[in-house]
Design an enzyme around this catalytic site. Structure first.
Site: not given
Length: 525
Positions: A181, A208, A225, A155
C-alpha cells in the site's frame, strides 16, 4: 502460499543498476528536513509533510504523465459520463453533480489497479522458485541500495533468502511498479499530481495509506484507495475492515490536514484512542507546518486554500453513517455519484451476434474469433476486424471479470476481479433469422488455471446444454440444427491465497501474439 500471477517470475533485481539510475533516474532534490518537535508523532508528521514535496518536481511529474494513457482514460470517462447523463434524464435525477474530472479519477484508479501496478505479498524464491515467508529486515549495507528498507523472505524449500526492496523513491517506483500500500499510494498520488489535480497523500496511523483528490465540481475531497480500486467510500476502513481509527493525516505541498473525522462514524470513540499528543498540540503543529508551506504562495491562493479548508472542517462536524454494510462502508451522496460507484445499476449494453443468410459465402461457414492480446474481435463473414469492439462490448453479459494486462511479463488475459469468489462471461448468437439451417457448431476456448483454479464452460441452445469436458479446450456439436439462439458461458472460480483471482484465466497470450485463443465456427447447410 505461492502467488502464481502469470508465469514463474524472473530473478528479482535488488536495485536498478548504477548505470540505469544515472541515465534514467534522477532523484528529486528536496530541501533539507529540519525537524522542530520532540514528540515522535509530530516528528512523523513533519517527515511526511516534507516528503510530499517530491510530487511537485516538474521532471518527475512529466515522466509520470507520459506513462498514463490520458487519451484512453478521457475517452472512457466521457462514455461513463454520457451513460450517467442518459440515466439521469430517464429517471429525472436532478442532482447530477459530477464532472468529467470525477469520471477520469475513476478511470485512473481502474487503470492503475488493473494494468499499471502490481501487488507484492507472497514472494517467489529467486533461487528455486519455491514458496517463501518473511524472515527479517536486512541490515546488510551491500543490499541497502536506493532504499533503507529491504525485507528478506526465506524459502521454505531451499532456505535461501530473496530480498524485497521497499522503495520510496518515485523515480524507481515508476520503473519497478510494484509493492504494497505504501508504494501504491505514493505512486498513485504522483499520478494524480501529474494529471494536475490537487491531491494529498493520506496516512492512517494504524498502518494504511491512500490518496485524496479534490473534486472541483463537488467542491470536496474524494477518498481514493488504489489498492482496492475504490473511490469515495471513506468508512470502509472502520466499517468494512474493522479498523480502530485514531489519526488520519493528509499531506500535500500546500497543506497538512487532520482528516480523521471523514473516516469515522463515531467521533467520540476516536477521541478516546487519540493519545499520541494533546489535541491542542496537534492543532498548533498542523497550523505551523501549514503556514510554512504557504509562506511563498500568493495571497489569492492562500485565500482560496483557507476557504476550502473551512468548508472541509464544516464537513467534519457531521458524523456520516454507513447505510449499507454489504457495500463496505458506502456513505450517502447524490444519485448520480452512487451510480458511478456501482450503487445504482447502469444500463448494460448486451451484444448479440446476429448471423444472417447474406453473411454466408461459398464456404457455408461463419467464424467469430477474439484476440486477447489486441483486445479485438474478428468475423470471417466480412474478413475485417470489428472496430471499437473490445472483449466486453462483444459479450452478451459479464460480471466480476476484467481484462488484465501484465506489462512486466507482457501477457494479457481475462480473469475475475480481486476479492470476488467467481466471475462469469457470456456470449450470445442469434441464428434464428438464417434460412440455411445450422449444421454444426465448433468452439475453441483456451484457458489457463493454477493451483485449484477452475474454468467451467457451458454451451446452450433453447433445447439443450453441453459442458466443455474438463481439460478440453475444443468441442464440436452437431446437435444444434434446431437452435435459434446459442449462448456460451464461462465461469471462473477457485484458486488459493491472495492471488486466487488470477488462478483462472481466459485467453492468456503474449502481447506480441496475433493468435485467436477463442473462436466460434458455425457451419450451415
Amino acid at each position: 502460499m505461492v502467488c502464481i500471477r502469470a508465469e514463474k517470475q524472473a530473478e528479482m533485481e535488488i536495485a536498478p543498476s548504477a548505470e540505469s539510475v544515472e541515465e534514467i533516474i534522477k532523484p528529486v532534490a528536496l530541501p533539507p528536513l529540519v525537524q522542530t518537535y520532540s514528540n515522535p508523532f509530530l516528528r512523523r508528521i513533519e517527515m511526511y509533510a516534507h516528503n510530499v514535496l517530491q510530487y511537485e518536481d516538474k521532471n518527475l511529474r512529466g515522466r509520470c504523465r507520459k506513462l498514463i494513457p490520458v487519451t484512453l482514460l478521457e475517452y472512457n470517462a466521457q462514455e461513463r459520463l454520457r451513460s450517467i447523463q442518459k440515466l439521469s434524464k430517464k429517471d429525472k435525477l436532478l442532482d447530477v453533480d459530477v464532472s468529467l474530472q470525477d469520471m477520469i479519477i475513476l478511470e485512473l484508479l481502474s487503470w492503475f489497479k488493473n494494468y499499471f501496478f502490481t501487488w507484492v505479498d507472497c514472494m517467489e524464491c529467486k533461487h528455486c522458485g519455491g514458496e517463501t515467508a518473511f524472515s527479517h529486515m536486512s541490515t546488510d549495507p551491500k543490499l541497502l541500495v536506493y532504499t533503507e528498507r529491504i525485507e528478506l523472505h526465506r524459502c521454505r524449500s531451499c532456505h535461501e533468502f530473496t530480498p524485497f526492496p521497499r522503495y520510496t523513491d518515485l523515480n524507481i517506483l515508476l520503473e519497478t511498479r510494484r509493492g504494497r500500500c505504501g508504494e501504491w499510494a505514493n505512486t498513485f498520488t504522483l499520478c494524480c499530481r501529474a494529471m494536475n489535480w490537487d491531491a494529498r497523500f493520506v496516512v492512517e496511523e494504524n498502518d494504511h495509506v491512500w490518496t485524496e483528490v479534490y473534486s472541483i465540481t463537488q467542491k470536496r475531497w474524494l477518498h481514493c484507495d488504489p489498492c482496492e480500486n475504490i473511490c469515495d467510500t471513506p468508512l470502509i476502513y472502520e466499517t468494512g475492515w474493522n479498523k480502530n481509527i485514531s489519526y488520519v493525516i493528509a499531506y500535500s505541498a500546500e497543506e497538512v490536514q487532520d482528516v480523521t473525522w471523514r473516516y469515522s462514524s463515531n467521533h467520540k470513540e476516536v477521541l478516546k484512542r487519540r493519545k499520541n499528543c494533546l489535541e491542542a498540540e496537534l492543532l498548533d503543529a498542523l497550523l505551523e507546518i501549514r503556514d510554512k508551506k504557504q509562506k511563498e504562495l500568493s495571497e489569492s491562493r492562500k485565500e482560496y486554500l483557507t476557504k476550502r479548508m473551512l468548508m472541509e472542517v464544516v464537513e467534519f462536524l457531521v458524523e456520516k453513517k454507513p447505510n449499507d454494510v454489504d457495500n463496505k462502508g458506502r456513505i450517502s451522496g447524490s444519485a448520480a455519484w452512487k451510480l458511478t460507484r456501482g450503487e445504482i445499476q447502469s444500463e448494460v449494453k448486451s451484444h448479440i451476434w446476429s448471423i444472417h443468410s447474406n453473411y454466408i459465402g461459398d464456404s457455408k461457414t461463419v467464424t467469430i474469433k477474439y484476440c486477447c492480446s489486441q483486445d479485438k474481435y474478428e468475423c470471417s463473414a466480412d474478413s475485417i476486424s470489428i472496430n471499437g469492439m473490445d472483449w466486453s462490448s462483444g459479450a452478451f453479459s459479464h460480471e466480476s471479470v476484467f481484462r488484465k494486462v501484465e506489462e512486466d511479463w507482457k501477457m494479457a488475459y481475462i480473469c475475475r476481479k480481486d476479492g470476488e469468489e467467481k466471475g462469469t462471461l457470456t456470449w450470445k448468437l442469434d441464428v434464428g433469422s438464417n434460412q440455411r439451417g445450422l449444421k454444426s457448431l465448433d468452439v475453441f476456448f483456451d484457458y489457463t488455471t493454477f493451483e485449484n483454479g477452475a474454468v467451467d464452460v457451458t454451451i446452450c441452445s433453447e433445447h439443450a446444454c453441453y459442458i466443455l469436458p474438463k481439460g478440453e479446450k475444443q468441442i464440436s456439436l452437431s446437435e444444434m440444427q434446431a437452435a435459434r439462439e446459442i449462448t456460451i458461458t464461462a465461469v471462473l472460480k477457485g484458486g488459493k491465497g491472495d492471488c486466487a483471482w488470477q488462478h483462472a484465466q481466459l485467453f492468456r497470450q503474449h502481447l506480441d501474439s496475433s493468435e485467436y485463443p477463442f473462436s466460434i465456427t458455425l457451419t450451415f447447410e
